[in-house]
Write an enzyme that holds these catalytic residues in place. Structure first.
Site, PDB file in Angstrom:
ATOM      1  CG  ASP A  15      -1.938   1.202   1.228  1.00 45.95           C
ATOM      2  OD1 ASP A  15      -2.188   1.675   0.204  1.00 45.95           O
ATOM      3  OD2 ASP A  15      -2.073   1.816   2.371  1.00 45.95           O
ATOM      4  CD  GLU A  76      -4.678   1.396  -2.756  1.00 46.95           C
ATOM      5  OE1 GLU A  76      -4.695   2.639  -3.099  1.00 46.95           O
ATOM      6  OE2 GLU A  76      -5.011   0.704  -2.144  1.00 46.95           O
ATOM      7  CG  ASP A 149      -1.126   3.186   6.049  1.00 45.60           C
ATOM      8  OD1 ASP A 149      -1.523   3.820   4.989  1.00 45.60           O
ATOM      9  OD2 ASP A 149      -1.374   3.390   7.028  1.00 45.60           O
TER      10      ASP A 149
END
Length: 204
Positions: A15, A76, A149
């Site tokens: 992330d 991501e 996260d």
């Protein structure tokens, strides 16, 4: 009767972010079964300049790549946000991660936030709390990974494990279509060349 061993695939989910870059590693490849390996966050202080922060992200990620040796890195995919500066920093951090993986010959795949949420919760609009709850349940963790996260990074890794077969089928289908197109164009070019030769011969 011989037992067929399904190869384990290790996935590092990322992330991306400058202040906090979430990292999560799982082992998958056996249908829906996934096992937690490690989870953490690389942090950089906001008072550093951009280059120094990206270097810290790179150093942290490279340590994980070398220590845990994932087969795939799932990152991501960054979309435009209201805060353009934050979006740019996130995208730059993701690029640093992709570069570190590419240097090691590790495959890199990108997944959108909605794809990740849909994979782990069944709802592409799920909030962070729902993602954290589901990833804790899926990986049979005693406590929820924090901060968010870290949970998102594990969700990315799980998402890739579950989407990988579909991605592979799509890649094979696309490759087959490209090969069919190439053969068709080759036959068409050969036919045009033959027809052109016949016309030249008949005009003499």
């Amino acid at each position: 009767m011989s037992v067929v061993r399904v190869p384990v695939v290790r996935v590092l989910g990322v992330d991306p972010g400058l202040t906090r870059c979430g990292l999560g590693v799982v082992d998958g490849g056996r249908g829906r079964e996934v096992d937690h390996v490690d989870v953490g966050v690389v942090r950089t202080p906001p008072d550093l300049d951009l280059a120094a922060r990206l270097l810290r992200v790179a150093d942290g990620v490279e340590e994980w790549l070398d220590r845990l040796r994932p087969d795939v890195v799932a990152i991501e995919r960054v979309f435009a946000q209201h805060n353009v500066r934050t979006a740019m920093g996130t995208a730059q951090a993701g690029g640093v991660v992709a570069l570190a993986a590419a240097r090691r010959g590790i495959a890199v795949h990108f997944h959108t936030p909605s794809e990740v949420k849909a994979a782990v919760t069944g709802n592409g609009s799920a909030d962070k709390a729902q993602v954290t709850t589901m990833i804790t349940r899926i990986l049979r963790l005693e406590t929820a990974p924090k901060p968010a996260d870290a949970a998102d990074a594990l969700a990315l890794a799980v998402c890739h494990c579950w989407r990988a077969p579909m991605i592979e089928r799509m890649a094979r289908a696309e490759a087959a279509a490209q090969e069919q197109k190439r053969r068709y164009e080759a036959r068409l070019a050969a036919e045009r060349a033959r027809t052109g030769t016949v016309r030249k011969a008949s005009s003499r």
